[in-house]
Design a protein around this motif. Structure first.
Motif, PDB file in Angstrom:
ATOM      1  N   UNK A 297     -40.775 -21.389 -75.569  1.00 31.66           N
ATOM      2  CA  UNK A 297     -42.160 -21.010 -75.327  1.00 31.66           C
ATOM      3  C   UNK A 297     -42.337 -19.521 -75.620  1.00 31.66           C
ATOM      4  N   UNK A 298     -43.302 -19.214 -76.506  1.00 32.59           N
ATOM      5  CA  UNK A 298     -43.608 -17.832 -76.902  1.00 32.59           C
ATOM      6  C   UNK A 298     -42.430 -17.156 -77.592  1.00 32.59           C
ATOM      7  N   UNK A 299     -41.494 -17.960 -78.095  1.00 30.71           N
ATOM      8  CA  UNK A 299     -40.362 -17.400 -78.828  1.00 30.71           C
ATOM      9  C   UNK A 299     -40.214 -18.139 -80.145  1.00 30.71           C
ATOM     10  N   UNK A 300     -39.760 -17.416 -81.143  1.00 31.16           N
ATOM     11  CA  UNK A 300     -39.472 -18.033 -82.422  1.00 31.16           C
ATOM     12  C   UNK A 300     -38.045 -18.549 -82.408  1.00 31.16           C
ATOM     13  N   UNK A 301     -37.855 -19.768 -82.899  1.00 34.88           N
ATOM     14  CA  UNK A 301     -36.518 -20.369 -82.902  1.00 34.88           C
ATOM     15  C   UNK A 301     -36.171 -20.830 -84.305  1.00 34.88           C
ATOM     16  N   UNK A 302     -34.976 -20.475 -84.731  1.00 33.50           N
ATOM     17  CA  UNK A 302     -34.436 -20.978 -85.989  1.00 33.50           C
ATOM     18  C   UNK A 302     -33.305 -21.938 -85.650  1.00 33.50           C
ATOM     19  N   UNK A 303     -33.436 -23.165 -86.118  1.00 36.03           N
ATOM     20  CA  UNK A 303     -32.449 -24.199 -85.817  1.00 36.03           C
ATOM     21  C   UNK A 303     -31.843 -24.681 -87.121  1.00 36.03           C
ATOM     22  N   UNK A 304     -30.528 -24.468 -87.267  1.00 33.76           N
ATOM     23  CA  UNK A 304     -29.804 -25.001 -88.419  1.00 33.76           C
ATOM     24  C   UNK A 304     -29.175 -26.307 -87.987  1.00 33.76           C
ATOM     25  N   UNK A 305     -29.470 -27.376 -88.705  1.00 28.56           N
ATOM     26  CA  UNK A 305     -29.026 -28.695 -88.247  1.00 28.56           C
ATOM     27  C   UNK A 305     -28.624 -29.553 -89.432  1.00 28.56           C
ATOM     28  N   UNK A 306     -27.591 -30.372 -89.209  1.00 22.18           N
ATOM     29  CA  UNK A 306     -27.231 -31.436 -90.142  1.00 22.18           C
ATOM     30  C   UNK A 306     -27.709 -32.785 -89.619  1.00 22.18           C
ATOM     31  N   UNK A 307     -27.700 -32.925 -88.291  1.00 28.70           N
ATOM     32  CA  UNK A 307     -28.196 -34.154 -87.682  1.00 28.70           C
ATOM     33  C   UNK A 307     -29.713 -34.055 -87.573  1.00 28.70           C
ATOM     34  N   UNK A 308     -30.403 -34.761 -88.442  1.00 31.23           N
ATOM     35  CA  UNK A 308     -31.849 -34.630 -88.523  1.00 31.23           C
ATOM     36  C   UNK A 308     -32.558 -35.145 -87.289  1.00 31.23           C
ATOM     37  N   UNK A 309     -31.859 -35.938 -86.487  1.00 32.82           N
ATOM     38  CA  UNK A 309     -32.493 -36.446 -85.268  1.00 32.82           C
ATOM     39  C   UNK A 309     -32.786 -35.322 -84.282  1.00 32.82           C
ATOM     40  N   UNK A 310     -32.102 -34.190 -84.426  1.00 36.39           N
ATOM     41  CA  UNK A 310     -32.278 -33.097 -83.469  1.00 36.39           C
ATOM     42  C   UNK A 310     -33.469 -32.210 -83.806  1.00 36.39           C
ATOM     43  N   UNK A 311     -34.077 -32.390 -84.974  1.00 41.93           N
ATOM     44  CA  UNK A 311     -35.165 -31.475 -85.364  1.00 41.93           C
ATOM     45  C   UNK A 311     -36.451 -32.234 -85.685  1.00 41.93           C
ATOM     46  N   UNK A 312     -36.586 -33.430 -85.167  1.00 35.57           N
ATOM     47  CA  UNK A 312     -37.814 -34.198 -85.402  1.00 35.57           C
ATOM     48  C   UNK A 312     -39.052 -33.438 -84.925  1.00 35.57           C
ATOM     49  N   UNK A 313     -38.950 -32.755 -83.799  1.00 39.03           N
ATOM     50  CA  UNK A 313     -40.108 -32.107 -83.186  1.00 39.03           C
ATOM     51  C   UNK A 313     -40.301 -30.666 -83.642  1.00 39.03           C
ATOM     52  N   UNK A 314     -39.563 -30.224 -84.646  1.00 41.63           N
ATOM     53  CA  UNK A 314     -39.709 -28.847 -85.127  1.00 41.63           C
ATOM     54  C   UNK A 314     -41.103 -28.634 -85.707  1.00 41.63           C
ATOM     55  N   UNK A 315     -41.646 -27.431 -85.493  1.00 37.54           N
ATOM     56  CA  UNK A 315     -42.966 -27.114 -86.031  1.00 37.54           C
ATOM     57  C   UNK A 315     -42.939 -26.984 -87.547  1.00 37.54           C
ATOM     58  N   UNK A 316     -41.801 -26.536 -88.063  1.00 35.18           N
ATOM     59  CA  UNK A 316     -41.672 -26.370 -89.507  1.00 35.18           C
ATOM     60  C   UNK A 316     -40.235 -26.670 -89.900  1.00 35.18           C
TER      61      UNK A 316
END
Length: 602
Positions: free
Chosen positions: A547-566
């Motif tokens: 919340x109110x923070x920018x997050x960069x997520x590097x992932x190979x398992x695509x199930x973990x980034x379904x809810x990413x904004x971008x």
């Protein structure tokens, strides 16, 4: 014979490296001058004693000879004998005392020099860029910082004092020999060219063999480390016999090299002793003739023979130190290479701050280009914007440049072109410490240090209270398994974290990032080691943290980034697609292919 049994790595440029090492004694000039003065006094007393003992022999011989000839009043003058013996004993006591003081003071000089060198290396490591560590094997770097500095300490400690004493002894003994008999002195000096010739020839051959011994020692150590590190796999695949045969072969190679090196280097001492004995025989014969002719007294010949022994001994010691000095200078050369490595570019003295001083976490890449090697471009003309509070996921095949992006953001590497903006400020206009203090990072490879669980979590925020540590642990779902441990948060874990599971180690590093409360959060496969249920809990906790923070997520398992904004899809250093999970699936492009590869069978 110090150094003759050591494996030697010969210095590439002995002279310049030795001078540079000697220059490090400059801050200890006053103490080293005292060491030299103490050495001069000690050697002078040692050198003067044999002449007094020769005078003792003359007193006894004259008294006995006079009594045999029945001369009136003849006999041993015990008063004069006691006086001369007292002076001789006094000289030896003074020599021992000053020699002990010299050794103690020299030890302090050497240890202070090594202390400063070790501190300088430690400070240098913190100024080196990440690029340097990427190009250096970890074991090689550790060897320079520990083994090579220890070898420098040992070499300087053993050679400096002994070399100083040997040189002073040679000068003092030679002066005393010349005062007794110039003729016998010439005979003794004739041994020096032969000694230098023998030492040089044997030394050249032994250095090559010692180098081979060092090489085979390293190969054997590497094989042992590999075998025991992968001991379980060796057992699983039934490779014990092959491992034993490989060890036996390398051990045989080391045995042969070590045996040859010790045999050849061991020839120096017998050769020097032979030349010394040869000189002794000639001096004894010529000295005896001089006594019979009345040119010298018995005591003078005795003193000269003692001096001739003292004259060859330091030469032998200096010869035996040759390999040790080569080894020490080679280690110094390796340490100097580390100290001369190109440092990280100095940053600005005063950091620019965002307008209003508030860190929101807006990140903007503007036409960024970067390559690890100029001939192999990686990222070219990349632009993207991450708004505050948004989660940006980066996906793509191995080597696409995902981790490179966050390394550039952290300024582990400098850009070739373009710029990166954080809250409207170019990150190159910020001090690195200021920039990195705003970023929390959780890597796939966990890093824990020897200490309690509380200490490992609190590492993310210096001065954190116990309440803050527990709150971060609860947010990362660490508290639930810590409470089951006998000592709770005071449970001590080792550097490898062997008493906690891989998933629990990952949770500890996530809790550490939670505690730091950063403006930016970087997660590089941070949930790869946790189970599915824990991953779901961590995702929920991270949603609150983001919340109110920018997050960069590097992932190979695509199930973990379904809810990413971008979601950014990278290939060969370029962003080939970007959008939300649903948008990218509808586009049926690179992301769709990655998704299908993971979930088609499911």
């Amino acid at each position: 014979m110090p150094g003759m049994g050591m494996p030697v790595s010969k210095a590439k440029s002995f002279g310049p490296s030795a001078k540079r090492l000697a220059a490090r004694l400059r801050p200890e000039r006053a103490r080293f001058a005292a060491v030299v003065a103490l050495g001069v006094i000690s050697v002078a007393c040692t050198v003067a004693a044999p002449k007094l003992l020769g005078h003792v022999t003359d007193i006894i011989f004259t008294g006995v000879l006079g009594r045999m000839r029945h001369l009136p009043g003849a006999g041993i003058d015990f008063g004069a004998l006691a006086t001369v013996l007292g002076w001789a004993i006094g000289l030896y006591v003074v020599a021992s005392l000053f020699g002990w003081l010299q050794g103690m003071l020299l030890n302090g000089v050497v240890q202070r020099v090594v202390f400063r060198l070790r501190a300088e290396v430690e400070e240098k490591l913190h100024r080196l860029p990440l690029r340097y560590f990427d190009g250096q094997p970890r074991g090689e770097l550790l060897s320079r910082v520990t083994n090579d500095i220890d070898n420098i300490s040992t070499t300087v400690q053993q050679t400096l004092g002994q070399l100083l004493t040997s040189l002073l002894t040679v000068v003092g003994v030679l002066a005393m020999m010349l005062t007794i008999s110039p003729l016998l002195s010439l005979i003794a000096l004739a041994v020096i060219p032969l000694s230098v010739l023998v030492t040089g020839q044997v030394g050249k051959r032994s250095q090559k063999l010692f180098a081979a011994q060092w090489k085979h020692t390293g190969a054997l150590n590497a094989q042992i480390e590999e075998s025991f590190t992968g001991h379980q796999l060796v057992k699983v695949f039934g490779r014990q016999r092959e491992s034993e045969e490989e060890f036996r072969r390398r051990n045989d190679d080391l045995f042969g090299a070590a045996l040859g090196a010790q045999f050849v280097s061991g020839l120096i001492m017998p050769a020097m002793m032979f030349l010394s004995n040869l000189s002794y025989v000639v001096v004894a014969v010529v000295g005896g003739l001089r006594i019979t002719s009345g040119g010298m007294s018995l005591g003078e010949v005795q003193a000269f023979i003692q001096y001739s022994r003292q004259f060859t001994q330091p030469l032998t010691q200096v010869a035996s130190m040759a390999n040790l000095m080569q080894s020490g200078v080679a280690s110094a050369e390796r340490v100097f290479e580390l100290l001369d490595a190109e440092e990280e570019e100095p940053g600005v003295e005063v950091s620019e701050r965002p307008d209003g001083g508030e860190s929101r976490g807006r990140v903007e890449f503007e036409d960024v280009s970067f390559s690890y090697r100029p001939e192999r471009p990686l990222i070219q003309h990349l632009s993207l914007v991450a708004e505050p509070g948004r989660t940006v996921a980066i996906v793509g095949p191995t080597g696409a440049g995902k981790t490179t992006l966050v390394n550039l953001l952290m300024r582990f590497y400098e850009l070739d072109a373009g710029r990166i903006m954080l809250d409207g400020v170019d990150i190159t206009r910020m001090r690195r410490e200021e920039l990195r203090s705003r970023i929390g990072m959780v890597l796939q490879d966990t890093w824990l240090f020897g200490g309690t669980i509380r200490d490992n979590i609190a590492y993310g925020k210096p001065g954190a209270t116990d309440e803050e540590v527990v709150a971060a642990a609860k947010a990362a779902f660490v508290d639930r398994f810590v409470r089951t441990l006998p000592d709770g948060y005071d449970t001590v874990i080792d550097e490898e974290g062997s008493n906690v599971s891989a998933g629990e180690k990952q949770l500890l590093t996530i809790a550490r990032a939670f505690l730091a409360e950063p403006s930016l959060l970087i997660l590089d496969e941070a949930t790869s080691s946790v189970d599915t249920r824990t991953e779901a809990l961590v995702q929920r906790a991270m949603a609150a943290l983001r919340t109110a923070r920018t997050s960069f997520v590097i992932a190979h398992r695509l199930s973990t980034i379904r809810d990413a904004d971008l979601i950014l899809v990278m290939e060969a250093g370029r962003i080939v697609e970007q959008g939300t999970h649903d948008e990218l699936l509808e586009a049926r492009g690179a992301y769709h292919r990655l998704y299908a590869a993971q979930f088609a069978h499911a």
